[in-house]
Design an enzyme around this catalytic site. Structure first.
Site, PDB file in Angstrom:
ATOM      1  N   SER A  20      -5.456  -5.561  -1.391  1.00 17.55           N
ATOM      2  CA  SER A  20      -5.860  -4.461  -2.201  1.00 17.55           C
ATOM      3  C   SER A  20      -5.031  -3.602  -1.930  1.00 17.55           C
ATOM      4  O   SER A  20      -4.929  -3.682  -1.045  1.00 17.55           O
ATOM      5  CB  SER A  20      -6.944  -4.121  -1.721  1.00 17.55           C
ATOM      6  OG  SER A  20      -7.710  -5.030  -0.770  1.00 17.55           O
ATOM      7  N   ASP A  44       9.152   2.300   8.143  1.00 19.53           N
ATOM      8  CA  ASP A  44       9.581   0.958   7.610  1.00 19.53           C
ATOM      9  C   ASP A  44      10.147   0.391   9.427  1.00 19.53           C
ATOM     10  O   ASP A  44      10.858   1.209   9.987  1.00 19.53           O
ATOM     11  CB  ASP A  44       9.524   0.267   6.686  1.00 19.53           C
ATOM     12  CG  ASP A  44       8.588  -0.406   6.363  1.00 19.53           C
ATOM     13  OD1 ASP A  44       8.640  -1.696   6.737  1.00 19.53           O
ATOM     14  OD2 ASP A  44       7.900  -0.589   5.738  1.00 19.53           O
ATOM     15  N   ARG A  92      -8.355 -12.528  11.141  1.00 23.01           N
ATOM     16  CA  ARG A  92      -7.600 -10.473  11.221  1.00 23.01           C
ATOM     17  C   ARG A  92      -7.431 -10.970  13.292  1.00 23.01           C
ATOM     18  O   ARG A  92      -6.920 -10.685  13.481  1.00 23.01           O
ATOM     19  CB  ARG A  92      -9.086  -9.375  11.302  1.00 23.01           C
ATOM     20  CG  ARG A  92      -9.567  -9.504  10.353  1.00 23.01           C
ATOM     21  CD  ARG A  92     -11.480  -9.480  10.494  1.00 23.01           C
ATOM     22  NE  ARG A  92     -11.107  -7.641  11.160  1.00 23.01           N
ATOM     23  CZ  ARG A  92     -10.698  -6.427  11.047  1.00 23.01           C
ATOM     24  NH1 ARG A  92     -10.557  -5.781   9.643  1.00 23.01           N
ATOM     25  NH2 ARG A  92     -10.538  -5.596  11.716  1.00 23.01           N
ATOM     26  N   ARG A 128     -16.296   0.781  -2.561  1.00 23.02           N
ATOM     27  CA  ARG A 128     -16.055  -0.286  -2.984  1.00 23.02           C
ATOM     28  C   ARG A 128     -18.276  -0.441  -3.038  1.00 23.02           C
ATOM     29  O   ARG A 128     -17.952  -0.584  -4.201  1.00 23.02           O
ATOM     30  CB  ARG A 128     -15.987  -1.305  -2.272  1.00 23.02           C
ATOM     31  CG  ARG A 128     -14.490  -1.743  -2.326  1.00 23.02           C
ATOM     32  CD  ARG A 128     -14.263  -3.137  -1.132  1.00 23.02           C
ATOM     33  NE  ARG A 128     -12.907  -3.601  -0.988  1.00 23.02           N
ATOM     34  CZ  ARG A 128     -12.302  -3.723  -0.381  1.00 23.02           C
ATOM     35  NH1 ARG A 128     -13.049  -4.224   0.688  1.00 23.02           N
ATOM     36  NH2 ARG A 128     -10.513  -4.096  -0.680  1.00 23.02           N
ATOM     37  N   ILE A 178       1.226  -1.028  -0.021  1.00 25.60           N
ATOM     38  CA  ILE A 178      -0.381   0.009  -0.142  1.00 25.60           C
ATOM     39  C   ILE A 178       1.159   1.483  -0.318  1.00 25.60           C
ATOM     40  O   ILE A 178       0.689   2.421  -0.429  1.00 25.60           O
ATOM     41  CB  ILE A 178      -1.403  -0.041   1.088  1.00 25.60           C
ATOM     42  CG1 ILE A 178      -2.341  -1.190   0.967  1.00 25.60           C
ATOM     43  CG2 ILE A 178      -2.103   1.493   1.301  1.00 25.60           C
ATOM     44  CD1 ILE A 178      -2.695  -1.111   2.444  1.00 25.60           C
ATOM     45  N   ASP A 236     -14.611   1.183   1.788  1.00 24.49           N
ATOM     46  CA  ASP A 236     -15.615   0.495   1.835  1.00 24.49           C
ATOM     47  C   ASP A 236     -16.558   1.298   1.279  1.00 24.49           C
ATOM     48  O   ASP A 236     -17.547   0.458   0.438  1.00 24.49           O
ATOM     49  CB  ASP A 236     -15.980  -0.170   2.865  1.00 24.49           C
ATOM     50  CG  ASP A 236     -14.521  -0.777   3.417  1.00 24.49           C
ATOM     51  OD1 ASP A 236     -14.472  -2.408   2.924  1.00 24.49           O
ATOM     52  OD2 ASP A 236     -13.937  -0.634   4.838  1.00 24.49           O
ATOM     53  N   GLN A 281       3.489   3.778  18.907  1.00 30.02           N
ATOM     54  CA  GLN A 281       3.444   4.699  18.289  1.00 30.02           C
ATOM     55  C   GLN A 281       2.408   5.360  18.383  1.00 30.02           C
ATOM     56  O   GLN A 281       2.616   7.029  17.669  1.00 30.02           O
ATOM     57  CB  GLN A 281       3.120   3.585  16.608  1.00 30.02           C
ATOM     58  CG  GLN A 281       4.349   2.966  15.852  1.00 30.02           C
ATOM     59  CD  GLN A 281       4.270   2.521  14.314  1.00 30.02           C
ATOM     60  OE1 GLN A 281       3.342   2.579  13.824  1.00 30.02           O
ATOM     61  NE2 GLN A 281       5.336   1.922  14.103  1.00 30.02           N
ATOM     62  N   HIS A 333     -14.404  -1.999  10.316  1.00 24.84           N
ATOM     63  CA  HIS A 333     -13.926  -2.536   9.188  1.00 24.84           C
ATOM     64  C   HIS A 333     -13.516  -3.750   8.715  1.00 24.84           C
ATOM     65  O   HIS A 333     -12.204  -4.428   9.235  1.00 24.84           O
ATOM     66  CB  HIS A 333     -12.732  -1.268   8.480  1.00 24.84           C
ATOM     67  CG  HIS A 333     -11.739  -2.898   6.937  1.00 24.84           C
ATOM     68  ND1 HIS A 333     -11.945  -2.472   5.882  1.00 24.84           N
ATOM     69  CD2 HIS A 333     -10.435  -2.762   6.943  1.00 24.84           C
ATOM     70  CE1 HIS A 333     -11.596  -3.041   5.304  1.00 24.84           C
ATOM     71  NE2 HIS A 333     -10.197  -3.271   5.799  1.00 24.84           N
TER      72      HIS A 333
HETATM   73  P1  NAX Z   1       1.898  -5.153   3.258  1.00 24.57           P
HETATM   74  O1  NAX Z   1       2.794  -6.258   4.255  1.00 24.57           O
HETATM   75  O2  NAX Z   1       2.700  -5.493   2.243  1.00 24.57           O
HETATM   76  O3  NAX Z   1       3.404  -4.068   4.307  1.00 24.57           O
HETATM   77  C1  NAX Z   1       3.217  -3.465   5.351  1.00 24.57           C
HETATM   78  C2  NAX Z   1       4.733  -2.695   5.859  1.00 24.57           C
HETATM   79  O4  NAX Z   1       4.587  -2.261   7.392  1.00 24.57           O
HETATM   80  C3  NAX Z   1       5.688  -3.644   5.395  1.00 24.57           C
HETATM   81  O5  NAX Z   1       6.543  -3.227   4.839  1.00 24.57           O
HETATM   82  C4  NAX Z   1       6.288  -3.524   6.979  1.00 24.57           C
HETATM   83  O6  NAX Z   1       8.075  -4.178   7.366  1.00 24.57           O
HETATM   84  C5  NAX Z   1       5.265  -2.151   7.655  1.00 24.57           C
HETATM   85  N1  NAX Z   1       6.261  -3.053   9.387  1.00 24.57           N
HETATM   86  C6  NAX Z   1       5.889  -4.046   9.899  1.00 24.57           C
HETATM   87  N2  NAX Z   1       5.349  -3.017  10.796  1.00 24.57           N
HETATM   88  C7  NAX Z   1       5.905  -2.233  11.041  1.00 24.57           C
HETATM   89  C8  NAX Z   1       5.538  -1.413  12.257  1.00 24.57           C
HETATM   90  N3  NAX Z   1       5.763  -1.563  13.649  1.00 24.57           N
HETATM   91  N4  NAX Z   1       6.268   0.407  12.346  1.00 24.57           N
HETATM   92  C9  NAX Z   1       6.218   0.664  11.273  1.00 24.57           C
HETATM   93  N5  NAX Z   1       6.283  -0.413   9.373  1.00 24.57           N
HETATM   94  C10 NAX Z   1       5.852  -1.384   9.475  1.00 24.57           C
HETATM   95  O7  NAX Z   1       0.659  -5.017   3.561  1.00 24.57           O
HETATM   96  P2  NAX Z   1       0.194  -4.150   2.869  1.00 24.57           P
HETATM   97  O8  NAX Z   1      -0.676  -4.683   1.891  1.00 24.57           O
HETATM   98  O9  NAX Z   1       0.711  -2.524   2.386  1.00 24.57           O
HETATM   99  O10 NAX Z   1      -1.186  -3.641   3.899  1.00 24.57           O
HETATM  100  C11 NAX Z   1      -0.844  -2.652   5.087  1.00 24.57           C
HETATM  101  C12 NAX Z   1      -2.015  -2.983   6.104  1.00 24.57           C
HETATM  102  O11 NAX Z   1      -3.610  -2.267   5.214  1.00 24.57           O
HETATM  103  C13 NAX Z   1      -2.122  -4.095   6.418  1.00 24.57           C
HETATM  104  O12 NAX Z   1      -1.935  -4.092   7.514  1.00 24.57           O
HETATM  105  C14 NAX Z   1      -3.454  -4.656   5.833  1.00 24.57           C
HETATM  106  O13 NAX Z   1      -4.457  -5.252   6.663  1.00 24.57           O
HETATM  107  C15 NAX Z   1      -4.524  -2.846   5.703  1.00 24.57           C
HETATM  108  N6  NAX Z   1      -5.398  -3.224   4.522  1.00 24.57           N
HETATM  109  C16 NAX Z   1      -6.590  -2.249   5.423  1.00 24.57           C
HETATM  110  C17 NAX Z   1      -7.019  -1.350   3.965  1.00 24.57           C
HETATM  111  C18 NAX Z   1      -8.246  -0.914   4.757  1.00 24.57           C
HETATM  112  O14 NAX Z   1      -9.706  -0.391   4.188  1.00 24.57           O
HETATM  113  N7  NAX Z   1      -8.122  -0.440   6.358  1.00 24.57           N
HETATM  114  C19 NAX Z   1      -7.503  -2.134   3.437  1.00 24.57           C
HETATM  115  C20 NAX Z   1      -5.961  -2.618   2.615  1.00 24.57           C
HETATM  116  C21 NAX Z   1      -5.285  -4.422   3.725  1.00 24.57           C
HETATM  117  O15 NAX Z   1      -5.879  -4.695   3.620  1.00 24.57           O
END
Ligand code: NAX
Length: 331
Positions: free
Chosen positions: A242, A42, A98, A162, A16, A159, A112, A187
């Site tokens: 997504s 990150d 989840r 969507r 994302i 959402d 954080q 969500h």
């Molecule tokens: P990714 O796993 O590609 O990216 C997450 C990033 O966060 C990684 O680069 C990881 O190293 C980093 N990270 C982990 N712990 C951390 C910390 N303590 N401090 C800073 N960075 C940290 O996941 P991605 O697909 O980008 O999704 C990110 C989040 O969005 C997930 O939790 C996902 O479930 C959530 N989503 C939420 C949505 C919403 O509508 N609210 C929809 C999309 C997504 O599923």
């Protein structure tokens, strides 16, 4: 030229994050005349990859992008930020519940929260994207007590978008002509996408979606489950969750919060419940909201029928359970 606004993106090396930072740098979040500084955070294992994202941001030569910080230091990342988009976390993978990821995320959001409280601008607007988004936002609120509760929100705009998309596909109308769907609650798959007040702009004026679709069966079943399960459907298709739609919706969320919603239009945001519509105070719950001068307000006075009531209560109940689970993970 305007003074730059500093935007923090956590988890910026993730998928994302990779979609989101160029959108911010192009003005999709804060406006085409608004310079920005991007802080990207990150964790250590992603540090190299984060550096690569910074290199690409430099290479793209965005005129609005005044500076980029890429760091694994939370304090440096939070310093002076005006907008914080919290994408970093432990994501749900295919087949994973989840609730399995709750413990990990609670500890991340607690830490954080303190960093933001101590180092961000005092009026910093926070959007939590990482799942469980509502509960992560609640933890962030609890551990940043000096932040106004109104400044801590979570993403349900995806959402909402969507739901607009599904109506637009069903009626074969442009998505920009559909408005005022509402996402209530979590969500998660218990969210309630509500079309009872939604309308479509037609040559003959604004018409209720219920009148145009004229298929209550579809609206009351398939439409709702399609929106609820869309995240899972994307994972099934892409083998990844997504990303571009999540990034785009995060921009929409902050854009409308900061710059206002158009007159007569509302959007959905996960916000701290004040008890509106009988939803218990003390939960971060998605409501239909309008925004003006940087403040959201819950749309009041919508008529809620029995069908909606049951669904709104069910998702509130899930959030109350997540809240207790989160608290039990703290100890
Ligand atoms: P990714 O796993 O590609 O990216 C997450 C990033 O966060 C990684 O680069 C990881 O190293 C980093 N990270 C982990 N712990 C951390 C910390 N303590 N401090 C800073 N960075 C940290 O996941 P991605 O697909 O980008 O999704 C990110 C989040 O969005 C997930 O939790 C996902 O479930 C959530 N989503 C939420 C949505 C919403 O509508 N609210 C929809 C999309 C997504 O599923």
């Amino acid at each position: 030229e305007k003074d730059p606004i500093t935007v923090l993106v956590t988890g910026a090396a993730g998928q994302i994050g990779y979609a989101l930072v160029p959108m911010i740098a192009r003005g999709a979040m804060l406006g085409l005349d608004q310079p920005v500084i991007i802080h990207m955070l990150d964790i250590e294992p992603a540090a190299e990859s984060l550096k690569g994202v910074k290199m690409e941001l430099i290479d793209a030569a965005f005129p609005l992008l005044k500076d980029v910080v890429a760091t694994t230091n939370v304090v440096e990342a939070c310093k002076g930020v005006n907008v914080a988009v919290m994408v970093g976390g432990f994501p749900r993978k295919e087949g994973m519940e989840r609730k399995d990821v709750m413990t990990k995320n609670v500890s991340i959001y607690k830490a954080q929260a303190s960093a933001l409280e101590q180092h961000a601008a005092p009026d910093c607007k926070v959007l939590v994207v990482a799942n469980p988004a509502n509960t992560n936002a609640l933890i962030l609120k609890e551990f940043a007590p000096s932040f106004p509760a109104k400044n801590i929100t979570c993403l349900t705009r995806l959402d909402h978008n969507r739901a607009l998309g599904q109506i637009s596909e069903k009626l074969n109308v442009h998505v920009g002509d559909v408005k005022n769907v509402a996402i209530w609650g979590n969500h998660s798959s218990t969210q309630y996408p509500d079309v009872n007040h939604a309308t479509v702009k037609t040559a003959a004026g604004e018409k209720p979606v219920r009148e145009l679709v004229a298929n209550d069966q579809w609206l009351n079943t398939e439409f709702i489950t399609t929106v609820q399960q869309r995240g899972a459907a994307i994972i099934k298709a892409r083998k990844l969750s997504s990303a571009l739609s999540a990034a785009s919706s995060a921009c929409d969320h902050i854009h409308d919060w900061v710059l206002g919603t158009p007159k007569g239009t509302w959007v959905s945001m996960g916000v701290y419940s004040d008890g509106s519509y009988g939803i218990p105070a003390g939960l971060i719950y998605s409501f239909p909201v309008t925004c003006e001068k940087g403040e959201w307000s819950i749309v009041q006075g919508l008529k809620i029928d029995e069908f909606s009531r049951a669904k709104m209560d069910a998702t509130a109940k899930e959030l109350a359970e997540e809240k207790s689970l989160a608290y039990s993970c703290l100890n």
